[in-house]
Design an enzyme around this catalytic site. Structure first.
Site, short mmCIF file in Angstrom:
data_model
loop_
_atom_site.label_atom_id
_atom_site.label_comp_id
_atom_site.label_asym_id
_atom_site.label_seq_id
_atom_site.Cartn_x
_atom_site.Cartn_y
_atom_site.Cartn_z
N HIS A 92 0.83 -1.20 0.00
CA HIS A 92 0.00 0.00 0.00
C HIS A 92 0.86 1.26 0.00
O HIS A 92 0.60 2.21 -0.73
CB HIS A 92 -0.94 -0.02 1.21
CG HIS A 92 -1.96 1.07 1.19
ND1 HIS A 92 -2.05 2.03 2.17
CD2 HIS A 92 -2.92 1.37 0.29
CE1 HIS A 92 -3.04 2.86 1.87
NE2 HIS A 92 -3.58 2.49 0.74
N GLU A 151 -10.53 11.01 -4.77
CA GLU A 151 -9.35 10.69 -3.94
C GLU A 151 -8.93 11.86 -3.05
O GLU A 151 -8.74 11.61 -1.84
CB GLU A 151 -8.18 10.27 -4.83
CG GLU A 151 -6.97 9.82 -4.02
CD GLU A 151 -5.78 9.48 -4.89
OE1 GLU A 151 -5.84 9.67 -6.12
OE2 GLU A 151 -4.78 9.05 -4.32
N HIS A 167 -11.77 11.78 0.03
CA HIS A 167 -11.15 10.58 0.59
C HIS A 167 -9.94 10.92 1.46
O HIS A 167 -9.80 10.41 2.57
CB HIS A 167 -10.77 9.61 -0.53
CG HIS A 167 -9.60 8.76 -0.20
ND1 HIS A 167 -8.31 9.13 -0.51
CD2 HIS A 167 -9.50 7.58 0.48
CE1 HIS A 167 -7.48 8.21 -0.04
NE2 HIS A 167 -8.18 7.26 0.55
N HIS A 189 -12.91 2.88 3.26
CA HIS A 189 -12.76 2.53 1.85
C HIS A 189 -13.97 1.77 1.30
O HIS A 189 -14.25 1.84 0.11
CB HIS A 189 -11.44 1.81 1.59
CG HIS A 189 -10.35 2.81 1.26
ND1 HIS A 189 -10.19 3.33 0.00
CD2 HIS A 189 -9.45 3.43 2.05
CE1 HIS A 189 -9.21 4.22 0.02
NE2 HIS A 189 -8.74 4.30 1.25
CU1 CUO Z 1 -4.80 3.89 -0.22
CU2 CUO Z 1 -7.15 5.66 1.41
O1 CUO Z 1 -5.41 4.73 1.59
O2 CUO Z 1 -6.02 5.42 -0.28
#
Ligand code: CUO
Length: 666
Positions: free
Chosen positions: A197, A338, A353, A393
């Site tokens: 990630h 995003e 986000h 998410h």
């Molecule tokens: Cu990968 Cu929220 O953490 O985008």
């Protein structure tokens, strides 16, 4: 603070930089040469650093060296963007080296590492430089803080050259089974998943020079990669008889999930804050971070985003309306939600986000009265540890799904490959159509991230999920004339829902996890395709996730992006969890992207794309499960065209622990 320079000449672990005296931070200048020689004790080579005129660092220095750094915080992003631009703007590699050495001892270490990594990834002249794996530089972001005390103790006692016994990290250290969510800790806290990630967000930054941010279908990939994380998380939850993750939709309601990370920041010398059960987000007013935002504002952004989806168009920054088209609409929405600097209108649709991460990560100290920093949700290296990450998410994904639900359904002729019939599919390599999972213990050397003497290896031993390697066997009959090309798409989903009932297609489609995708050449007549689980286009091998600087392997940072191979298969359960394997051969004529994909690190493209290339599949990401089904299709069986096939299979988990070097693994 990391003891080694992050920026290293390839394959050379015994070199130090010969730092010009005026590059030393003010407090060290009086010591001059004594400093350089202290760090150069065991060095066999000194690398000269040319003094150059250093560009002014200005606000980059506003972030103190002992603070935490978060890309989600707008001020931090801005200074990271500045520093990246400085690194990208250096004319030559030598100049870059000079400015990197100069800044390394001045700017915040996390910020330094991030900005330099992004620059090395994007400069044409630094493509063959090594970067140590992020876990080796900042192990504190991935490991139980107790490890470091033990490592320090060992360093004082065990002779330098003696091989130390690895420090074992217990499998369960963040909570007990009283907490239901703790059943998923092995997934949330998996080191490889968190490294993936972090790497993904490093490869796809949302703020920097536009030439760095603008990548083919980046907004769509933001949607798809995170959609797949949620699908995988739900698969794991169903393995434990837990219901699918609940969206975090009521922002004013308490968050029932608690999380106590048990991580200490070595840079900030502070523990990462925890979140007790039932906390609520509140308006943010943190002057130091320049974060001032009300929950109301987040709601306004949300309402505008939903209005855009139902209207099928977004309002651009210039006031003109832009249609959310069938194929590109999802890319626009990805950047908008995003958000990235490619958002069509950041002033109007906001930064939903990212700021959601910030609201949640400051839940314990929204106005900074306790002088606390952000929680794990504030950092892409640590966010996936927290149960609330998946709730947030899942909510973000539900917005994308709302848009996808408005798109035309795939017609049969958009799914079928005339003349191509998948006659049989199976999983081989143990009992037929059964995948075995178990625990595995692996060791990783962390010495690079330790700043104490002596400098021996510091191995930690951790326990992670693993599966027995297997192969897919796929029999395809090509009844057309001559050779044909196809794309083989392999997915896996649970067979039953929480109640034990078979799924409706409309729900099951969101649970399919991508296992592999590759091109096949099919001769006329019957073809048997065999493909190993280790070849998956989703994963990178263990050695790459934890790549070892000592090995003479060509690596660069892009290669760290990819789902860890050991997490390819969800856990399943002891009784054998019932699943459905889905295989489709689509017509390559409609999938192809004409480009050369030669090179290294092109093997985890499903989630990471290919460096400096287009996303190598022309279909919408998630095809054929990214849309609602055509009329009359209620079940997966009804969805199938002759070029698709489904096979029941099971994932059986054995609660035994094997060492990596034990035979069962390979
Ligand atoms: Cu990968 Cu929220 O953490 O985008």
């Amino acid at each position: 603070r990391p003891k080694e320079p992050v920026f290293m000449p390839k394959g050379d672990n015994n070199a130090v930089f010969d730092v010009p005296n005026n590059y030393l931070p003010e407090n060290y200048k009086p010591l001059g040469m004594q400093i350089t020689s202290r760090f150069g004790e065991s060095a066999t080579e000194k690398i000269p650093v040319t003094p150059i005129t250093i560009p002014p660092l200005g606000e980059i220095l506003d972030l103190a060296r002992d603070e935490n750094f978060s890309l989600f915080i707008p001020k931090h992003r801005k200074i990271a963007g500045r520093l990246i631009d400085i690194y990208l703007g250096m004319r030559t590699v030598d100049d870059l080296l000079s400015v990197a050495v100069y800044t390394r001892d001045r700017v915040n270490p996390y910020l330094f590492n991030y900005a330099l990594s992004v620059a090395l990834l994007h400069r044409p002249d630094t493509q063959d430089l090594d970067l140590p794996s992020f876990i080796r530089t900042f192990p504190d972001k991935y490991l139980d803080s107790k490890v470091f005390g033990k490592a320090r103790e060992n360093a004082n006692i065990v002779p330098e050259n003696a091989r130390q016994e690895p420090i074992e990290i217990p499998k369960d250290y963040t909570a007990s089974d009283l907490e239901e969510e703790h059943r998923l800790a092995y997934f949330r806290e998996d080191i490889g998943i968190n490294l993936h990630h972090w790497h993904w967000h490093l490869v796809y930054p949302f703020e920097a020079d536009i030439s760095v941010v603008r990548k083919d279908r980046r907004g769509e990939l933001f949607y798809y990669m995170h959609q797949q994380i949620i699908a995988r998380y739900n698969f794991e939850r169903l393995s434990h008889r837990l219901k699918r993750v609940e969206r975090f939709i009521e922002w004013r309601a308490p968050i029932k999930e608690a999380y106590f990370p048990k991580l200490d920041s070595l840079v900030a010398s502070r523990p990462w804050p925890a979140r007790v059960a039932n906390q609520k987000i509140s308006n943010l007013k943190r002057e130091l971070d320049q974060v001032k935002l009300d929950v109301d504002e987040l709601e306004r952004w949300r309402d505008r985003i939903f209005a855009a989806i139902s209207a099928g168009e977004v309002r651009g920054a210039d006031g003109k309306m832009v249609t959310l088209s069938e194929f590109e609409g999802i890319d626009v929405l990805g950047n908008m939600i995003e958000s990235s600097i490619l958002s069509p209108n950041r002033a109007f649709y906001g930064d939903m986000h990212n700021m959601g991460h910030v609201f949640i990560s400051y839940i314990h100290d929204p106005d900074h009265r306790h002088l606390e920093s952000f929680g794990v949700m504030g950092d892409s290296a640590t966010a996936m540890r927290d149960p609330v990450f998946y709730r947030w998410h899942a909510y973000i994904d539900s917005i994308f799904q709302q848009f996808k639900d408005t798109l035309p359904r795939y017609r049969e002729n958009q799914l079928n490959y005339p003349g191509m019939t998948v006659e049989d599919i199976s999983i081989e390599g143990g009992s037929k159509n059964q995948i075995q999972t178990f625990w595995q213990q692996s060791d990783v050397d962390l010495s690079r991230g330790m700043d104490f003497q002596p400098r021996g290896a510091v191995f930690i031993r951790f326990t992670h999920l693993q599966h027995r390697p297997f192969t897919y066997k796929i029999v395809v009959n090509n009844t057309g004339n001559g050779n044909k090309m196809g794309t083989c798409r392999i997915f896996l989903a649970p067979k039953f829902d929480e109640r034990g009932n078979p799924w409706l297609f409309r729900d099951q489609k969101n649970l399919f996890i991508e296992m592999d995708k590759f091109m096949v050449s099919l001769k006329q007549g019957r073809n048997t395709i065999t493909r190993s689980s280790s070849q998956s286009s989703v994963t990178i091998p263990f050695e790459r996730t934890f790549r070892d600087l000592d090995a003479n392997r060509p690596t660069f940072n892009f290669c760290g992006c990819g789902w860890p191979a050991h997490m390819l298969v969800p856990m399943g359960n002891a009784e054998g969890m019932k699943c459905q394997l889905f295989v489709m051969i689509s017509d390559y004529q409609n999938d192809r992207v004409d480009q050369s994909v030669e090179g290294i690190c092109n093997d985890a493209y499903s989630f990471c794309g290919i460096k400096d290339r287009k996303y190598p599949d022309a279909r919408s990401m998630g095809y054929p499960f990214d849309r609602q089904p055509r009329d009359g299709v209620d079940t997966l069986q009804q969805f199938l065209t002759p070029n698709m096939r489904v096979q029941d299979c099971t994932i059986t988990f054995s609660n035994r622990v094997f060492r990596r070097d034990q035979q069962k693994t390979q």
